[in-house]
Design an enzyme around this catalytic site. Structure first.
Site, PDB file in Angstrom:
ATOM      1  N   LYS A 204      40.486  33.762  21.348  1.00 61.23           N
ATOM      2  CA  LYS A 204      39.153  33.730  21.689  1.00 61.23           C
ATOM      3  C   LYS A 204      38.308  33.497  20.976  1.00 61.23           C
ATOM      4  O   LYS A 204      38.523  32.448  19.881  1.00 61.23           O
ATOM      5  CB  LYS A 204      38.705  35.250  22.373  1.00 61.23           C
ATOM      6  CG  LYS A 204      39.949  35.886  23.028  1.00 61.23           C
ATOM      7  CD  LYS A 204      40.443  35.942  24.356  1.00 61.23           C
ATOM      8  CE  LYS A 204      41.755  36.500  24.961  1.00 61.23           C
ATOM      9  NZ  LYS A 204      42.201  36.683  26.403  1.00 61.23           N
TER      10      LYS A 204
HETATM   11  C1  LIG Z   1      43.141  37.384  26.408  1.00 56.45           C
HETATM   12  C2  LIG Z   1      43.219  38.021  27.932  1.00 56.45           C
HETATM   13  C3  LIG Z   1      42.701  39.189  28.366  1.00 56.45           C
HETATM   14  C4  LIG Z   1      43.418  40.434  27.551  1.00 56.45           C
HETATM   15  O1  LIG Z   1      43.890  39.975  26.517  1.00 56.45           O
HETATM   16  P1  LIG Z   1      44.800  40.667  25.323  1.00 56.45           P
HETATM   17  O2  LIG Z   1      45.824  40.261  24.240  1.00 56.45           O
HETATM   18  O3  LIG Z   1      45.555  42.231  25.616  1.00 56.45           O
HETATM   19  O4  LIG Z   1      43.757  41.418  24.169  1.00 56.45           O
HETATM   20  C5  LIG Z   1      43.008  39.582  29.487  1.00 56.45           C
HETATM   21  N1  LIG Z   1      42.975  38.957  30.239  1.00 56.45           N
HETATM   22  C6  LIG Z   1      42.678  37.613  29.991  1.00 56.45           C
HETATM   23  C7  LIG Z   1      42.283  36.302  31.301  1.00 56.45           C
HETATM   24  C8  LIG Z   1      42.887  36.680  29.164  1.00 56.45           C
HETATM   25  O5  LIG Z   1      43.019  35.781  28.320  1.00 56.45           O
END
Ligand SMILES: *Cc1c(COP(=O)(O)O)cnc(C)c1O
Length: 371
Positions: free
Chosen positions: A180
């Site tokens: 991210k």
């Molecule tokens: C990254 C993401 C999440 C959360 O992911 P985690 O790996 O649990 O932190 C949730 N929704 C979307 C659309 C994502 O891209």
């Protein structure tokens, strides 16, 4: 090898994490409330609850809004699986609504048709960092008395008409997995302006303990969704350079756009006018003429990593098909898009040379006619 994504970790970040390791507080120390303050302030919300993943934050959002057995939640089939799974965790039913061709977000015009007596909430996702058209979604929620959960996990820093993603839901959620915009390793945060939701989520994240955090008294069924101090320290340190990170990523996106826009058979995503600030999560191209997989394999041979975000769409994932009987043709826009999208290497410290290498490789592959 050019990877798809790579965390951007500086010496300052490393120092911040090491400092924590020199204290006795590895969990539930001072970094947790500090990180929460930083996030709430940045997005412009009253409260933040940091947890150990975006998925955990989404789960707590369901709990906190009282969504459960027999309820329906409207969401998009074109997303990461967690945005629909969180609805299943509490025994509610995800009801999918097809997406818009140009933003790849849930189509506001199709939401009302999906509302039933059981609908409790809408869960839109700001996909790939592109904000939803909130002025067309929030009035629908208002009209039918529905809660809004904003999955802004991919949109830290993006703005819709001058307002930050993460500020639009009764509860909004951000995430910090290493691919991210910023990372805490694993981690997420739940944002709200509602004090009761805030207090409830703090308790739920910490095994259902009460406000005084009395260690062995539990007021409700809770979870261990705590975010440790090392992660919080990393998050605080990363947020110090968030504007720089977003700017660098915008420059990379701009370079890609210049290099790729004239290649035949490729379509690029460009932010709508209401996006006053774009914070790119991934850089996704649409490969037409059924050549997406061929391009993916050719790039892979050249050491360039890509991923088919998001294929298959959620409703066509094996266990969703099994549970709900979804089939090809149910959400044609999402299905068509999912067959074309390809995320190409995109990370904050990506060099101009790497960007050119990727663009050249794409050009070379697509200029050769498919045999
Ligand atoms: C990254 C993401 C999440 C959360 O992911 P985690 O790996 O649990 O932190 C949730 N929704 C979307 C659309 C994502 O891209």
């Amino acid at each position: 090898m050019i990877p798809l994504a790579k965390p951007y970790i500086t010496d300052e970040d490393k120092k911040a994490v090491l400092e924590v390791l020199n204290t006795p507080y590895l969990s539930l120390g001072p970094k947790l409330p500090e990180f929460e303050r930083v996030m709430a302030e940045y997005v412009g919300r009253r409260y933040a609850v940091a947890v150990n993943s975006g998925t955990s934050a989404l789960h707590l959002a369901m709990k906190a809004l009282g969504i459960g057995q027999g309820d329906e939640v409207i969401t998009t089939p074109f997303s990461f699986i967690a945005s629909a799974n969180c609805i299943l965790y509490e025994g509610a039913k995800p009801v999918f609504v097809d997406i818009e061709e140009d933003t790849l977000n849930i189509d506001p015009d199709k939401i009302e048709d999906a509302i039933t007596e059981r609908t409790k909430a809408i869960l839109p996702v700001d996909i790939f960092g592109h904000p939803c058209d909130w002025d067309r979604i929030l009035p629908i929620a208002e009209k039918y008395g529905l809660k809004v959960i904003e999955d802004a996990c991919e949109a830290l820093g993006s703005e819709y008409k001058g307002r930050k993603c993460g500020s639009f839901g009764d509860i909004s959620v951000l995430a910090f997995y290493p691919n991210k915009q910023i990372t805490t390793g694993e981690g997420g945060v739940l944002l709200t302006d509602d004090e009761d939701i805030y207090k409830l989520c703090k308790s739920l994240r910490n095994q259902g303990r009460g406000e005084t955090d009395e260690w062995l008294t539990f007021e409700r069924l809770g979870y261990n969704y705590r975010l440790d101090e090392m992660s919080c320290a990393l998050g605080i340190s990363q947020m110090k350079k968030i504007e720089n990170i977003i700017q660098k990523r915008n420059e990379i996106a701009l370079q890609y756009q210049k290099l790729l826009q004239d290649i035949e058979g490729i379509q690029l995503l460009s932010p709508m006018r209401y996006v006053t600030k774009m914070s790119w999560f991934v850089y996704v191209i649409r490969v037409q003429n059924n050549r997406r997989d061929e391009l993916m394999h050719k790039l892979n041979e050249k050491g360039i990593q890509t991923k088919t975000y998001f294929y298959p769409p959620i409703h066509l994932q094996p266990f969703y098909k099994q549970l709900f009987g979804y089939k090809e043709g149910d959400f044609p826009v999402a299905e068509g898009v999912a067959k074309e999208t390809l995320a190409i290497p995109f990370f904050t410290q990506m060099t101009s040379t790497e960007i050119h290498q990727v663009a050249e490789a794409i050009k070379e592959t697509l200029l050769v006619k498919d045999q």
